[in-house]
Design an enzyme around this catalytic site. Structure first.
Site, PDB file in Angstrom:
ATOM      1  N   HIS A 362      12.758  53.013  89.003  1.00 32.12           N
ATOM      2  CA  HIS A 362      11.775  54.086  88.788  1.00 32.12           C
ATOM      3  C   HIS A 362      10.854  53.844  87.614  1.00 32.12           C
ATOM      4  O   HIS A 362      10.067  54.735  87.267  1.00 32.12           O
ATOM      5  CB  HIS A 362      12.480  55.425  88.552  1.00 32.12           C
ATOM      6  CG  HIS A 362      13.247  55.919  89.731  1.00 32.12           C
ATOM      7  ND1 HIS A 362      12.706  56.753  90.673  1.00 32.12           N
ATOM      8  CD2 HIS A 362      14.509  55.686  90.120  1.00 32.12           C
ATOM      9  CE1 HIS A 362      13.624  57.030  91.601  1.00 32.12           C
ATOM     10  NE2 HIS A 362      14.729  56.381  91.278  1.00 32.12           N
ATOM     11  N   LYS A 553       3.823  68.031  83.429  1.00 31.83           N
ATOM     12  CA  LYS A 553       4.748  66.903  83.534  1.00 31.83           C
ATOM     13  C   LYS A 553       5.331  66.671  82.154  1.00 31.83           C
ATOM     14  O   LYS A 553       4.897  67.302  81.183  1.00 31.83           O
ATOM     15  CB  LYS A 553       4.013  65.643  84.012  1.00 31.83           C
ATOM     16  CG  LYS A 553       2.713  65.367  83.225  1.00 31.83           C
ATOM     17  CD  LYS A 553       1.967  64.169  83.752  1.00 31.83           C
ATOM     18  CE  LYS A 553       1.070  64.446  84.946  1.00 31.83           C
ATOM     19  NZ  LYS A 553       1.472  63.761  86.161  1.00 31.83           N
ATOM     20  N   LYS A 559       1.363  59.122  79.864  1.00 28.43           N
ATOM     21  CA  LYS A 559       0.817  60.113  80.789  1.00 28.43           C
ATOM     22  C   LYS A 559      -0.519  60.683  80.275  1.00 28.43           C
ATOM     23  O   LYS A 559      -1.249  61.325  80.998  1.00 28.43           O
ATOM     24  CB  LYS A 559       1.815  61.236  81.027  1.00 28.43           C
ATOM     25  CG  LYS A 559       3.083  60.760  81.782  1.00 28.43           C
ATOM     26  CD  LYS A 559       4.088  61.891  81.959  1.00 28.43           C
ATOM     27  CE  LYS A 559       5.428  61.434  82.536  1.00 28.43           C
ATOM     28  NZ  LYS A 559       5.393  61.201  83.991  1.00 28.43           N
ATOM     29  N   LYS A 665       2.683  67.254  95.148  1.00 26.13           N
ATOM     30  CA  LYS A 665       2.872  68.708  95.250  1.00 26.13           C
ATOM     31  C   LYS A 665       1.524  69.417  95.084  1.00 26.13           C
ATOM     32  O   LYS A 665       1.206  70.355  95.827  1.00 26.13           O
ATOM     33  CB  LYS A 665       3.852  69.191  94.174  1.00 26.13           C
ATOM     34  CG  LYS A 665       5.265  68.694  94.395  1.00 26.13           C
ATOM     35  CD  LYS A 665       6.143  68.748  93.143  1.00 26.13           C
ATOM     36  CE  LYS A 665       7.361  67.829  93.337  1.00 26.13           C
ATOM     37  NZ  LYS A 665       8.097  67.539  92.092  1.00 26.13           N
TER      38      LYS A 665
HETATM   39  C1  26Q Z   1      16.929  54.796  79.888  1.00 30.65           C
HETATM   40  C2  26Q Z   1      17.632  54.159  78.894  1.00 30.65           C
HETATM   41  C3  26Q Z   1      18.303  54.881  77.935  1.00 30.65           C
HETATM   42  C4  26Q Z   1      18.269  56.259  78.012  1.00 30.65           C
HETATM   43  C5  26Q Z   1      17.568  56.896  78.998  1.00 30.65           C
HETATM   44  C6  26Q Z   1      16.901  56.169  79.949  1.00 30.65           C
HETATM   45  C7  26Q Z   1      16.124  56.851  80.990  1.00 30.65           C
HETATM   46  C8  26Q Z   1      16.330  58.194  81.311  1.00 30.65           C
HETATM   47  C9  26Q Z   1      15.575  58.808  82.287  1.00 30.65           C
HETATM   48  C10 26Q Z   1      15.155  56.178  81.697  1.00 30.65           C
HETATM   49  C11 26Q Z   1      14.407  56.783  82.670  1.00 30.65           C
HETATM   50  C12 26Q Z   1      14.595  58.120  82.973  1.00 30.65           C
HETATM   51  C13 26Q Z   1      13.778  58.818  83.962  1.00 30.65           C
HETATM   52  C14 26Q Z   1      12.790  58.237  84.617  1.00 30.65           C
HETATM   53  C15 26Q Z   1      11.919  58.954  85.541  1.00 30.65           C
HETATM   54  O1  26Q Z   1      12.004  60.156  85.710  1.00 30.65           O
HETATM   55  N1  26Q Z   1      11.014  58.224  86.202  1.00 30.65           N
HETATM   56  C16 26Q Z   1      10.070  58.820  87.125  1.00 30.65           C
HETATM   57  O2  26Q Z   1      10.625  58.733  88.440  1.00 30.65           O
HETATM   58  C17 26Q Z   1       9.830  59.402  89.385  1.00 30.65           C
HETATM   59  C18 26Q Z   1      10.550  59.353  90.713  1.00 30.65           C
HETATM   60  O3  26Q Z   1      10.524  58.057  91.229  1.00 30.65           O
HETATM   61  C19 26Q Z   1       8.454  58.780  89.455  1.00 30.65           C
HETATM   62  O4  26Q Z   1       7.661  59.544  90.331  1.00 30.65           O
HETATM   63  C20 26Q Z   1       7.812  58.748  88.069  1.00 30.65           C
HETATM   64  O5  26Q Z   1       6.595  58.030  88.127  1.00 30.65           O
HETATM   65  C21 26Q Z   1       8.745  58.099  87.073  1.00 30.65           C
HETATM   66  O6  26Q Z   1       8.210  58.182  85.763  1.00 30.65           O
END
Ligand code: 26Q
Length: 835
Positions: A362, A553, A559, A665
């Site tokens: 992601h 968002k 962003k 959306k």
């Molecule tokens: C990573 C390492 C250490 C701690 C936390 C994390 C971490 C936590 C949450 C890394 C990523 C996330 C969340 C990512 C996320 O929400 N990505 C989004 O995913 C959506 C669904 O695919 C996309 O539409 C978005 O573009 C993307 O930003």
């Protein structure tokens, strides 16, 4: 007839029976009498009565998956951002009218009691909301599925704004209980940590002697599919210490010490880790990851063995999807289960593992690519670390054999990042342990192949596929925008509720002035509702006929809420200079949370408030511009804002937003998009007329090229007197008279490296906004464009996305037809009733 037998018989439901059921719940479950009940108590009673209607069908779907031997999907996700469930469940069961009729004589309305339900906010943003949409979509398509995650006691923090600054408070969604879930205390796999490993050879069966164990207790929530024909299960795990307390210590008088172990162990499921693409990985997070992953695998292996007897058939019977790398340790865990617990030969274990897993990436942001220090892994999960070493050794042998002498390649595809501190690359582990790896939009997939997984793609060509995200139309159109659905149904009939492709029948109606008038009226009423909420929340009066220009968002530099705010400042200046120049009256709506430790993001929230304070009361602007920041953005807030939006801001630095789903959306609800060529916004642009999509800015390639050249922001600032003036004003404290230096560093970073290309894209963004102004002046052209957005978004249904996962990753017979069959069955039933 009781409620349950009536539900089973499929007869038309009598509101009196439902009413009795709700009153029984109120009396015997909640312990309240009708005249004393609060809205919350009515909510609980109603939810419990509705849940009773779900159970039979839920059990039947689960049973039928066993009986038919259908493949089970297991969706492993550290986040499920669900929101409220009452309206979703009632609507999908087709009970909205009956529930309203049941409640009315009691002086209760669904609209009122649904507002007291706490959002289940077990996620940060896009990735978690996607998981929730997928669970509903799989239920609707009849794909047998379990979602596995953590039942956090406290979900995403509550955002409170004090003097423009974000403060975080714990969220407490379980404070009044959760009427939807079933606690299953008997389903409680043991999860181990620490200790040592006995065994001479790492790729043969070994014995792990952990030094700490905790139970994972299952809590099940049924997820109801459209028309209630089939359901999926969300199984969330809660940590429970083996011993409630140390009695001996307690009796000695050490009351706190007696509880210490328990508190430490149970902290695993206490709070959602609030990192949305921010750096920092801590031991607790690794414990959370292994905790729910191990619980999930033990659970699904147990179920599989009970039915099929051995693990060899696992890849034929299950598909396990890893939602990003957060559950990637599952690869080593399944190997451990196969090799250590079931004595399977390594190669057979690897075949089973690879055949079972799929991995969705992601994000490309370097700081969000997870890796764990080898030392931490060795301490917490010693056997898994050994297994990872074996996987890596075999993998590198293979690479060296096929690409002799290419040491750089071997280093880049190694599971271990050799640096000052050696770390395990979880993305690589997930990649190697899966038969398919997917990106979440076409552009993102292309970038995956060219950047983070470039070398792994050479080693395993064809493994990466692209599956563009989608959203569930049930929640994001049918429920969130009832007015629009009533209009659509009157115009083209009800088929779109089962088959979103039918929305295309709206295309010719874009030319129909009468329909456009109705569409505009719907939008107007939705905007009025938002305007009332803004007044209630913030005490700010906004004009509901103005353009609602929304950016909702997570707050993140990539962003670029900052780009929007700089344009807002420039716009205010320009309006003051020439108020009659044909500006579209605008309300700029911002909402979103910043990670608690992300200072720059919090400063941007403060800037939104400072700009609002400067703009909202300025008579020189003649009411043409308002800026509002709605606090505590969540799924429920989105359901209010999305239907009211005219303009959707999707302005990330190109190449950085993997997909985006808010973009879908908003477009589905008739907002026009101003945006960069990033993520799925590119694919939205392919589906709406070019002149009604305000695309601007550098492409992902141009961004990469500028970054490589180290261009920085200053040439763009020098070339734009408008931007230069904005930055000078900010720098001199014009928007922060109480603290003139507040934005100095922020501006300095734009003049300097400008890593997110805010300065570079400013003029193009300004021009795109002015194109939006011009189209706004032509009311019928704008509404026509809005209609065409709604009409052309069918492809972004999560049902399409799930059908692609089924075909390309899970190897499940694709059935998009059930929805259509369901529609036909419903129509037939209507016919029988009528006749
Ligand atoms: C990573 C390492 C250490 C701690 C936390 C994390 C971490 C936590 C949450 C890394 C990523 C996330 C969340 C990512 C996320 O929400 N990505 C989004 O995913 C959506 C669904 O695919 C996309 O539409 C978005 O573009 C993307 O930003």
């Amino acid at each position: 007839m009781t409620l349950e037998t009536e539900a089973r018989s499929g007869a038309r439901r009598d509101p009196a029976i439902l009413r009795d059921a709700i009153i029984r719940k109120l009396t015997y479950d909640v312990g309240r009498s009708q005249n004393a009940a609060s809205d919350r108590e009515w909510f609980i009673a109603t939810a419990r009565a509705v849940r009773d209607l779900i159970v039979d069908r839920w059990m039947a779907t689960t049973r039928s998956a066993y009986e038919t031997g259908a493949k089970q999907v297991y969706y492993l996700s550290l986040e499920f951002l669900i929101g409220r469930l009452l309206r979703d469940n009632i609507d999908n069961l087709g009970l909205t009218e009956q529930v309203n009729d049941a409640l009315a004589p009691l002086g209760v309305t669904l609209e009122r009691i649904r507002m007291v339900e706490h959002d289940a906010a077990l996620g940060n943003g896009g990735l978690g909301r996607l998981a929730a949409c997928f669970m509903e979509s799989m239920a609707s398509l009849g794909v047998p599925a379990f979602g596995y995650g953590i039942r956090y006691d406290h979900g995403l923090f509550r955002q409170v704004i004090v003097d423009g600054w974000q403060h975080e408070y714990p969220e407490d969604w379980l404070a009044y209980g959760n009427p939807w879930e079933f606690a299953k205390p008997e389903i409680c796999p043991e999860i181990s940590f620490g200790g040592w490993v006995e065994g001479a050879v790492a790729d043969e069966p070994c014995v792990w002697r952990p030094d700490e164990q905790v139970h994972a207790v299952a809590y099940d929530t049924p997820v109801v599919g459209w028309r209630g024909r089939s359901m999926t299960t969300l199984r969330l795990w809660s940590a429970r210490a083996p011993d409630p307390l140390k009695l001996e210590a307690f009796n000695r008088g050490d009351h706190v010490g007696a509880l210490a172990d328990r508190v430490r162990l149970e902290s695993i499921s206490k709070v959602l880790y609030p990192g949305d693409e921010t750096p920092s990985g801590q031991e607790l997070r690794l414990r959370q990851q292994y905790f729910f992953t191990s619980a999930a695998l033990q659970d699904l292996v147990r179920r599989h063995l009970r039915v099929y007897g051995d693990l060899a058939s696992l890849p034929d019977r299950v598909a396990i999807q890893l939602n990003d790398t957060h559950p990637a340790i599952a690869v080593a865990e399944l190997m451990r289960i196969c090799v250590d617990l079931h004595q399977l030969p390594w190669d057979e274990a690897w075949r089973i593992t690879r055949g079972s897993f799929g991995y969705t990436n992601h994000t490309l942001m370097p700081e969000a690519l997870e890796s764990w220090p080898v030392a931490l892994m060795e301490r917490l999960l010693p056997r898994h670390m050994q297994i990872i070493y074996v996987i890596n050794a075999r993998h590198l042998d293979d690479v060296r054999a096929r690409f002799p002498g290419d040491d750089a390649l071997a280093a880049s595809v190694s599971l271990i990042h050799e640096n000052a501190e050696r770390r395990v690359r979880m993305g690589h582990l997930a990649f190697l342990g899966s038969h398919r790896v997917n990106g979440v939009s076409a552009l993102h997939t292309d970038l995956l192949r060219r950047t983070v997984f470039h070398d792994l793609d050479r080693v395993a060509p064809g493994r990466i596929v692209g599956i563009t995200n989608g959203i569930t139309f049930r929640r994001w159109l049918h429920q969130a925008n009832r007015r629009l659905c009533t209009l659509i149904e009157a115009a083209i009939g009800p088929r779109f509720r089962d088959d979103p492709q039918a929305l295309e029948e709206l295309v010719p109606l874009a030319e129909d002035a009468g329909f456009r008038g109705d569409f505009a009226l719907v939008k107007r009423l939705n905007k009025q509702a938002l305007a009332e909420a803004i007044r209630g929340e913030l005490g700010i009066a906004v004009d509901p006929t103005a353009m609602m220009d929304v950016q909702i968002k997570r707050i993140h530099e990539y962003k670029r809420q900052l780009l929007n705010l700089l344009e807002t400042i420039a716009l205010a200046e320009a309006i003051r200079a020439d108020p009659a120049a044909g500006w579209a009256p605008r309300v700029k709506v911002f909402a979103g949370k910043a990670a608690a430790s992300y200072h720059r993001a919090k400063l941007i929230i403060k800037l939104a408030h400072d700009v609002g304070a400067a703009v909202n009361g300025d008579p020189a602007l003649g009411g043409l511009l308002k800026v509002v920041f709605l606090p505590n953005y969540n799924v429920s807030a989105a359901e209010l804002i999305v239907p009211a939006a005219d303009l959707s801001e999707q302005i990330s630095t190109a190449g950085m937003e993997a997909s985006g789903t808010g973009n879908m959306k908003l477009a589905l609800n008739g907002a026009l998009t101003i945006g960069t060529r990033d993520g799925a916004t590119v694919e939205i642009a392919e589906r709406v007329p070019k002149e009604t999509m305000f695309l601007f800015g550098l492409s992902a390639e141009e961004v990469a090229e500028r970054r490589a050249r180290g261009v920085g922001g200053w040439p763009a600032i020098a070339a734009s007197p408008r931007l230069a003036a904005v930055l000078e004003a900010l720098e001199q404290g014009a928007y922060s008279p109480d603290d003139p230096g507040r934005y100095r560093d922020l501006v300095a970073s734009l003049r300097g490296p400008d890593p997110f290309m805010v300065a570079a894209d400013f003029e193009a963004y300004w021009a795109a906004q002015r194109r939006a102004d011009r189209l706004w002046q032509d009311r019928s052209a704008w509404i026509r464009a809005a209609v065409l957005n709604t009409a052309n978004m069918a492809w972004f249904s999560a049902d399409r996305t799930i059908a692609e996962y089924a075909a390309e990753v899970w190897n499940i017979p694709v059935h998009r037809r059930p929805l259509v069959q369901a529609a036909e069955a419903a129509a037939a039933q209507e016919g029988r009733r009528g006749g």
